[in-house]
Write a protein that holds these residues in place. Structure first.
Motif, PDB file in Angstrom:
ATOM      1  N   ILE A  58       0.837  -1.205   0.000  1.00  0.00           N
ATOM      2  CA  ILE A  58       0.000   0.000   0.000  1.00  0.00           C
ATOM      3  C   ILE A  58       0.869   1.252   0.000  1.00  0.00           C
ATOM      4  O   ILE A  58       0.550   2.249  -0.658  1.00  0.00           O
ATOM      5  CB  ILE A  58      -0.972  -0.021   1.196  1.00  0.00           C
ATOM      6  N   THR A  59       1.994   1.210   0.710  1.00  0.00           N
ATOM      7  CA  THR A  59       2.918   2.338   0.721  1.00  0.00           C
ATOM      8  C   THR A  59       3.488   2.571  -0.669  1.00  0.00           C
ATOM      9  O   THR A  59       3.609   3.724  -1.117  1.00  0.00           O
ATOM     10  CB  THR A  59       4.052   2.087   1.737  1.00  0.00           C
ATOM     11  N   LEU A  60       3.837   1.505  -1.378  1.00  0.00           N
ATOM     12  CA  LEU A  60       4.320   1.653  -2.746  1.00  0.00           C
ATOM     13  C   LEU A  60       3.236   2.230  -3.648  1.00  0.00           C
ATOM     14  O   LEU A  60       3.520   3.020  -4.549  1.00  0.00           O
ATOM     15  CB  LEU A  60       4.797   0.306  -3.285  1.00  0.00           C
ATOM     16  N   LEU A  61       1.999   1.857  -3.407  1.00  0.00           N
ATOM     17  CA  LEU A  61       0.882   2.419  -4.158  1.00  0.00           C
ATOM     18  C   LEU A  61       0.777   3.915  -3.890  1.00  0.00           C
ATOM     19  O   LEU A  61       0.530   4.705  -4.811  1.00  0.00           O
ATOM     20  CB  LEU A  61      -0.423   1.723  -3.777  1.00  0.00           C
ATOM     21  N   GLY A  62       0.991   4.309  -2.646  1.00  0.00           N
ATOM     22  CA  GLY A  62       0.943   5.723  -2.291  1.00  0.00           C
ATOM     23  C   GLY A  62       2.053   6.528  -2.938  1.00  0.00           C
ATOM     24  O   GLY A  62       1.876   7.699  -3.268  1.00  0.00           O
ATOM     25  N   GLU A  63       3.215   5.910  -3.148  1.00  0.00           N
ATOM     26  CA  GLU A  63       4.326   6.611  -3.797  1.00  0.00           C
ATOM     27  C   GLU A  63       4.096   6.802  -5.291  1.00  0.00           C
ATOM     28  O   GLU A  63       4.753   7.627  -5.919  1.00  0.00           O
ATOM     29  CB  GLU A  63       5.627   5.854  -3.568  1.00  0.00           C
ATOM     30  N   GLN A  64       3.178   6.053  -5.854  1.00  0.00           N
ATOM     31  CA  GLN A  64       2.855   6.179  -7.272  1.00  0.00           C
ATOM     32  C   GLN A  64       1.850   7.303  -7.545  1.00  0.00           C
ATOM     33  O   GLN A  64       1.434   7.477  -8.679  1.00  0.00           O
ATOM     34  CB  GLN A  64       2.293   4.853  -7.805  1.00  0.00           C
ATOM     35  N   GLY A  65       1.468   8.026  -6.522  1.00  0.00           N
ATOM     36  CA  GLY A  65       0.561   9.149  -6.702  1.00  0.00           C
ATOM     37  C   GLY A  65      -0.830   8.923  -6.141  1.00  0.00           C
ATOM     38  O   GLY A  65      -1.692   9.790  -6.254  1.00  0.00           O
ATOM     39  N   PHE A  66      -1.076   7.792  -5.542  1.00  0.00           N
ATOM     40  CA  PHE A  66      -2.384   7.496  -4.958  1.00  0.00           C
ATOM     41  C   PHE A  66      -2.328   7.677  -3.439  1.00  0.00           C
ATOM     42  O   PHE A  66      -2.575   6.744  -2.679  1.00  0.00           O
ATOM     43  CB  PHE A  66      -2.806   6.065  -5.305  1.00  0.00           C
ATOM     44  N   THR A  69      -5.776   7.253  -1.537  1.00  0.00           N
ATOM     45  CA  THR A  69      -6.185   5.850  -1.598  1.00  0.00           C
ATOM     46  C   THR A  69      -5.342   4.996  -0.661  1.00  0.00           C
ATOM     47  O   THR A  69      -5.862   4.129   0.044  1.00  0.00           O
ATOM     48  CB  THR A  69      -6.062   5.325  -3.042  1.00  0.00           C
ATOM     49  N   ALA A  70      -4.032   5.238  -0.651  1.00  0.00           N
ATOM     50  CA  ALA A  70      -3.136   4.475   0.218  1.00  0.00           C
ATOM     51  C   ALA A  70      -3.452   4.724   1.688  1.00  0.00           C
ATOM     52  O   ALA A  70      -3.465   3.787   2.497  1.00  0.00           O
ATOM     53  CB  ALA A  70      -1.681   4.827  -0.080  1.00  0.00           C
ATOM     54  N   ALA A  71      -3.737   5.962   2.041  1.00  0.00           N
ATOM     55  CA  ALA A  71      -4.060   6.279   3.436  1.00  0.00           C
ATOM     56  C   ALA A  71      -5.354   5.593   3.860  1.00  0.00           C
ATOM     57  O   ALA A  71      -5.442   5.024   4.956  1.00  0.00           O
ATOM     58  CB  ALA A  71      -4.173   7.788   3.622  1.00  0.00           C
ATOM     59  N   VAL A  72      -6.351   5.611   2.989  1.00  0.00           N
ATOM     60  CA  VAL A  72      -7.633   4.979   3.305  1.00  0.00           C
ATOM     61  C   VAL A  72      -7.464   3.467   3.414  1.00  0.00           C
ATOM     62  O   VAL A  72      -8.001   2.829   4.330  1.00  0.00           O
ATOM     63  CB  VAL A  72      -8.706   5.361   2.256  1.00  0.00           C
TER      64      VAL A  72
END
Length: 160
Positions: A58-66, A69-72
């Protein structure tokens, strides 16, 4: 004062209640804040490693600009563990062969221990036994209800 359900487990080779473990079956605030650390604390190794891997994904997803979404998703994963973590603990004890000997309501761990040990290893509420049924209710022969004599349209259908 809020009451919580406690489940009591005893080891398989134990004769008495001295080694009993009380599992509080309720929302865990600490599991929400420290998800995988809480799982590791209760020796739920595989679930903790899986939660840690999902957190990294999820952290990697957040680094991609989401970011939102990653926080939720991280909050929702923590919420899931906070709600279902006690069930994971209970399942761990069942897998290891521990006996589930009691489940009852108590305000806190101290009251749960007083309830359990005060009843001689059984909760005080469970010492009263219910009378046994002579036959199971679902095996009794069912009677067909008498038709209603209302005189309405559906009541008159059987008289033709």
């Amino acid at each position: 004062m809020a009451v919580t359900r406690f489940i009591v487990f005893e080891p398989p080779e134990s004769d008495g209640a001295k080694d009993a473990v009380f599992v509080r079956d309720a929302f865990s605030f600490w599991a929400l804040l420290f998800t995988f650390l809480w799982l590791f604390r209760y020796r739920l190794w595989l679930a903790g490693i899986a939660a840690l891997a999902v957190f990294f994904a999820i952290t990697l997803l957040g680094e991609q600009g989401f970011d939102l979404t990653a926080a939720v998703l991280q909050f929702l994963l923590g919420l899931l563990i906070a709600l279902e973590g006690p069930s994971l603990r209970a399942a761990r004890y069942r897998r290891k062969g521990w006996r589930e000997v009691a489940a009852f309501q108590a305000a806190d761990l101290t009251e749960a221990e007083l309830t359990y040990y005060g009843g001689g290893g059984q909760p005080v509420d469970a010492t009263a036994t219910q009378p046994a049924l002579t036959a199971a209710p679902w095996t009794a022969e069912r009677r067909k209800p008498a038709p209603a004599r209302t005189g309405g349209f559906f009541g008159m259908m059987g008289t033709r």
